[in-house]
Design a protein around this motif. Sequence first.
Motif, PDB file in Angstrom:
ATOM      1  N   PHE A 113      88.783  -9.302 -33.306  1.00 41.56           N
ATOM      2  CA  PHE A 113      88.835  -7.594 -33.723  1.00 41.56           C
ATOM      3  C   PHE A 113      88.030  -6.730 -31.920  1.00 41.56           C
ATOM      4  CE2 PHE A 113      87.081 -10.083 -36.849  1.00 41.56           C
ATOM      5  CZ  PHE A 113      88.244  -9.722 -38.566  1.00 41.56           C
ATOM      6  N   ALA A 114      88.072  -5.437 -31.749  1.00 37.20           N
ATOM      7  CA  ALA A 114      87.183  -4.819 -31.292  1.00 37.20           C
ATOM      8  C   ALA A 114      86.753  -5.609 -30.379  1.00 37.20           C
ATOM      9  CB  ALA A 114      87.314  -3.022 -31.289  1.00 37.20           C
ATOM     10  N   ALA A 115      85.560  -6.175 -30.637  1.00 39.34           N
ATOM     11  CA  ALA A 115      84.365  -6.584 -30.211  1.00 39.34           C
ATOM     12  C   ALA A 115      84.348  -7.620 -29.824  1.00 39.34           C
ATOM     13  CB  ALA A 115      83.160  -6.875 -31.033  1.00 39.34           C
ATOM     14  N   SER A 116      85.616  -8.591 -30.010  1.00 37.65           N
ATOM     15  CA  SER A 116      86.124  -9.723 -29.229  1.00 37.65           C
ATOM     16  C   SER A 116      86.337  -9.768 -28.132  1.00 37.65           C
ATOM     17  CB  SER A 116      87.677 -10.491 -30.596  1.00 37.65           C
ATOM     18  OG  SER A 116      86.756 -10.525 -32.176  1.00 37.65           O
ATOM     19  N   PHE A 117      87.145  -8.996 -28.044  1.00 40.75           N
ATOM     20  CA  PHE A 117      88.326  -8.710 -26.783  1.00 40.75           C
ATOM     21  C   PHE A 117      87.016  -7.645 -25.880  1.00 40.75           C
ATOM     22  CE2 PHE A 117      92.447  -8.596 -29.396  1.00 40.75           C
ATOM     23  CZ  PHE A 117      92.567  -9.852 -29.142  1.00 40.75           C
ATOM     24  N   ALA A 118      85.680  -7.142 -26.015  1.00 39.27           N
ATOM     25  CA  ALA A 118      84.810  -6.602 -25.991  1.00 39.27           C
ATOM     26  C   ALA A 118      84.806  -7.540 -25.045  1.00 39.27           C
ATOM     27  CB  ALA A 118      84.242  -5.078 -26.250  1.00 39.27           C
ATOM     28  N   ALA A 119      83.688  -8.559 -25.485  1.00 35.02           N
ATOM     29  CA  ALA A 119      82.920 -10.062 -25.149  1.00 35.02           C
ATOM     30  C   ALA A 119      83.431 -10.846 -23.922  1.00 35.02           C
ATOM     31  CB  ALA A 119      82.424 -10.088 -25.809  1.00 35.02           C
ATOM     32  N   LEU A 120      84.474 -10.260 -24.463  1.00 30.41           N
ATOM     33  CA  LEU A 120      85.137 -11.882 -22.852  1.00 30.41           C
ATOM     34  C   LEU A 120      84.503 -11.752 -22.120  1.00 30.41           C
ATOM     35  CD1 LEU A 120      89.267 -11.609 -24.530  1.00 30.41           C
ATOM     36  CD2 LEU A 120      87.499 -13.485 -24.457  1.00 30.41           C
ATOM     37  N   PRO A 121      84.548 -10.978 -20.805  1.00 32.80           N
ATOM     38  CA  PRO A 121      83.270 -10.506 -19.694  1.00 32.80           C
ATOM     39  C   PRO A 121      82.195 -11.401 -20.301  1.00 32.80           C
ATOM     40  CG  PRO A 121      84.777  -8.547 -20.353  1.00 32.80           C
ATOM     41  CD  PRO A 121      84.524  -9.389 -21.685  1.00 32.80           C
TER      42      PRO A 121
END
Length: 235
Positions: free
Chosen positions: A42-50
């Motif tokens: 989900f969007a949060a998955s990629f937002a959490a990467l950094p």
Amino acid sequence: MHDCYGDVDRVPELLERVEREDDAEAWKELGYRLCLEGGLVFAASFAALPQLVRLASSDPRARALAGRILRRAAGHHGCDDLLADRAGTIAEVRVLLDLYLRSRPDDYLAAFLDLLAVNAQYHWSAALGDFTDDFYHLACPHCGAEVTIAIGDYERYSAIRDWNLGDVERRDLRPASPGKLSRTGRRMHDTAVRDGQQVLAAGIRCLLGRAECPRCASVFGIADEYMSAECPTSW
């Protein structure tokens, strides 16, 4: 930036918790919210990467979760623009995974598959096994016969599968020469060799090699036919 439950504030709270302390329950919930067992991200998955990358130097769970997220990046998540914005972070994950593989960990194959996904080799990230007892099914490009490719610890062959007799009319596979592998294949093979993963390296040579059709005796590239059958043309 919603997670699998549609929440926009829970993931930041959990990331703060795991950064402050060793919180196993928070890590478990992060895994559920960022990467569902069925493969959805989900969007949060990629937002959490950094932040996961920042945590990875001190907690291997962060590296593993980042790898699982990127292994599913080819799915239908509707976040391609957000994923593109994470190019620098993805490059950092690549370095982390490569360093981890050099340590020859017990979960080597999982990290190897994560690295394939980071390098946008999503098909092989999903299809590659450990080559202890793997089977690939494809059609002969010349006669259309259904051919089974077996790559295991003891036998590596092409055959016709008979549900009563098993694999019949077996033919030995023809492994690829390391020097003739494609750029992607050579990277996969050389990484496995570098890290002492001889079974994995030998399996890759077989999978990227050639097979003889037991019905018409024609010889074809295994990987080419398997990818042609398994990958949608939209890829």
